[in-house]
Design a protein around this motif. Structure first.
Motif, mmCIF file in Angstrom:
data_model
loop_
_atom_site.group_PDB
_atom_site.id
_atom_site.type_symbol
_atom_site.label_atom_id
_atom_site.label_comp_id
_atom_site.label_asym_id
_atom_site.label_seq_id
_atom_site.Cartn_x
_atom_site.Cartn_y
_atom_site.Cartn_z
ATOM 1 N N SER A 377 0.716 -1.257 0.063
ATOM 2 C CA SER A 377 -0.034 0.012 -0.209
ATOM 3 C C SER A 377 0.723 1.272 -0.108
ATOM 4 O O SER A 377 1.903 1.119 0.241
ATOM 5 C CB SER A 377 -0.855 0.001 0.928
ATOM 6 N N HIS A 378 0.165 2.274 -0.162
ATOM 7 C CA HIS A 378 0.982 3.690 -0.333
ATOM 8 C C HIS A 378 0.094 4.782 0.354
ATOM 9 O O HIS A 378 -1.141 4.848 -0.117
ATOM 10 C CB HIS A 378 1.673 3.995 -1.641
ATOM 11 N N THR A 379 0.869 5.800 0.614
ATOM 12 C CA THR A 379 0.036 6.996 1.054
ATOM 13 C C THR A 379 1.133 8.099 0.338
ATOM 14 O O THR A 379 2.333 8.062 0.149
ATOM 15 C CB THR A 379 0.096 7.274 2.281
ATOM 16 N N THR A 380 0.480 9.334 0.158
ATOM 17 C CA THR A 380 1.306 10.730 -0.155
ATOM 18 C C THR A 380 0.935 12.006 0.398
ATOM 19 O O THR A 380 -0.139 12.475 0.529
ATOM 20 C CB THR A 380 0.605 10.981 -1.801
ATOM 21 N N PRO A 381 1.733 11.926 1.532
ATOM 22 C CA PRO A 381 1.450 13.028 2.579
ATOM 23 C C PRO A 381 1.575 14.388 2.019
ATOM 24 O O PRO A 381 0.854 15.203 2.294
ATOM 25 C CB PRO A 381 2.485 12.584 3.733
ATOM 26 N N ASN A 382 2.420 14.532 0.890
ATOM 27 C CA ASN A 382 2.573 15.727 0.252
ATOM 28 C C ASN A 382 2.940 15.632 -1.176
ATOM 29 O O ASN A 382 3.122 14.252 -1.733
ATOM 30 C CB ASN A 382 3.571 16.700 1.069
ATOM 31 N N THR A 385 6.029 13.424 -1.741
ATOM 32 C CA THR A 385 6.521 12.450 -0.767
ATOM 33 C C THR A 385 5.629 11.009 -1.112
ATOM 34 O O THR A 385 4.550 11.330 -1.264
ATOM 35 C CB THR A 385 6.519 12.743 0.768
ATOM 36 N N LEU A 386 6.161 9.785 -1.332
ATOM 37 C CA LEU A 386 5.440 8.582 -1.366
ATOM 38 C C LEU A 386 5.868 7.735 -0.367
ATOM 39 O O LEU A 386 7.089 7.112 -0.298
ATOM 40 C CB LEU A 386 5.573 8.109 -2.909
ATOM 41 N N ILE A 387 4.940 7.074 0.469
ATOM 42 C CA ILE A 387 5.284 6.277 1.302
ATOM 43 C C ILE A 387 4.533 4.868 1.193
ATOM 44 O O ILE A 387 3.516 4.549 1.007
ATOM 45 C CB ILE A 387 4.489 6.524 2.925
ATOM 46 N N THR A 389 4.173 0.639 1.781
ATOM 47 C CA THR A 389 4.210 -0.353 3.097
ATOM 48 C C THR A 389 3.784 -1.905 2.390
ATOM 49 O O THR A 389 3.017 -1.785 1.475
ATOM 50 C CB THR A 389 3.026 0.088 4.149
#
Length: 408
Positions: A377-382, A385-387, A389
């Motif tokens: 999975s991924h998230t884009t806090p800004n 930025t790509l996180i 997991t």
């Protein structure tokens, strides 16, 4: 010198007995036959009872004192001698003996013994022996045989009655082995031996028992002896697929006779009773295992080893596979990397497989994971930025220790 006064047949009986003649029919004679005797000293009036052995034992009434007297005489009847006395046997061995005797009683010789005749029944042994001979040795007899021995005495008148003794020679060892000796195989641990007694004419005494000797050719020091009165013996608890050499001999009281010619018999095959030896299992990379071993020890093979059965079990799942081979090594491929396997092997004959070796635990070497990470999975806090997991791959596909990830 005895005058004929009072001389009668009773007195003549004593004189004939003293001279060794037959007493029955003894009669007196007088000087009409033998003339007269001359003074100075003559017996007269003999008073014999008739049972005296010598004339001097008879009572005399006195001396004759006249110048002359008719001399007494006797006429004794000749007769056969009595039987020899005290006949006995001295047995030296199973084929030789001596028969001994004593002359007839003195009052029954009726003159001098001139000859003895010796005869042994069931033989050709017969002898005319001198009057001074009172024993005879006989050789070449048969063991454990009863003989009747007769001895006659002869005087000038002829042969008298015989003396008799029966004697049995002792047993000796047999001169012939049992006959018709044979062996039958029942199974892998049992043999039946049968035979017939020695030929009857060769018996040298009562059969006491048979002795069977069994020698395993694998170890000739392990000899076995079995004693039996039967002509059949069952040998059990034998070793499978062993050669056994067997003989049988008969015993009498004198000892052991000759053995039969040996016969060799082989028990039937059985499954091995021991596992292969020197077993070793090692990992050969991440997907194969090499196993090596040697045949079971000879004493536990129990037959001809036709091949081996290899068993490999996945420890975590219990999944098992069996592979057959005629070699003493095998490489098992297509295994899973980094997996524990239990490995063993057993030997087999035409009857079946024997016990397995103690299993060895082998782990294949690590390999590349064959599964992808999970739960990505991924998230884009800004905006810049790509996180990402994720979770590790499924354990069954990791094929080793996951030491890191490559993100591209």
């Amino acid at each position: 010198r005895i005058c004929s006064d009072g001389w009668d047949d009773t007195d003549a009986t004593v004189v004939c007995r003293q001279l060794g003649y037959f007493t029955q029919g003894s009669v007196t004679t007088n000087g009409l036959l033998y003339g007269s005797s001359v003074y100075p000293l003559l017996w007269k009036n003999a008073m014999c009872v008739g049972n005296e052995s010598r004339l001097r034992e008879c009572k005399m009434l006195g001396f004759w004192s006249l110048d002359r007297c008719n001399t007494s005489g006797v006429r004794c009847n000749p007769s056969y001698p009595g039987a020899p006395q005290n006949i006995s046997a001295n047995v030296f061995n199973s084929t030789s003996l001596t028969i001994s005797w004593r002359p007839p009683l003195a009052e029954r010789t009726y003159g001098a013994i001139v000859l003895y005749y010796f005869y042994l029944t069931s033989t050709s042994f017969s002898y005319n022996l001198s009057p001074n001979t009172t024993s005879q040795q006989v050789n070449g007899l048969l063991p454990y045989t009863t003989y009747a021995c007769y001895v006659w005495a002869s005087n000038s008148f002829g042969w008298g009655p015989y003396a008799y003794i029966q004697v049995t020679t002792p047993p000796s060892v047999l001169t012939q082995n049992p006959t018709n000796f044979s062996a039958s195989v029942v199974n892998s641990t049992c043999i039946v031996l049968t035979w017939s007694p020695p030929v009857l004419s060769w018996y040298n005494g009562p059969l006491l028992n048979y002795s069977i000797e069994i020698i395993p050719q694998m170890d000739t020091t392990q000899r076995s002896l079995i004693s039996t009165m039967q002509t059949l013996v069952i040998l059990s608890s034998l070793h499978p697929f062993y050669n056994y050499t067997c003989t049988v001999a008969a015993y009498t009281a004198a000892g052991k006779g000759p053995s039969t010619p040996p016969i060799t018999v082989t028990t039937l095959q059985d499954a091995p009773s021991g596992p292969p030896v020197r077993f070793k299992a090692t990992a050969n990379g991440s997907t194969s295992i090499i196993m090596e071993w040697g045949p079971p020890v000879p004493s536990k093979q129990n037959g001809i080893i036709l091949g081996y059965t290899v068993t490999i079990t996945t420890v975590i799942t219990g999944q098992m596979q069996r592979l057959n081979t005629t070699n003493t090594s095998i490489t098992v491929n297509l295994l899973k990397p980094y997996t524990d396997y239990s490995c063993s092997v057993s030997a087999r004959t035409v009857i079946g497989s024997g016990p397995q070796v103690i299993p060895q635990l082998v782990q294949t070497k690590e390999g590349s994971p064959t599964g992808s990470p999970l739960n990505i999975s991924h998230t884009t806090p800004n905006p810049d930025t790509l996180i990402l997991t994720w979770s590790p791959p499924d354990p069954s596909y990791r094929n080793g220790v996951v030491r890191g990830y490559l993100v591209v």
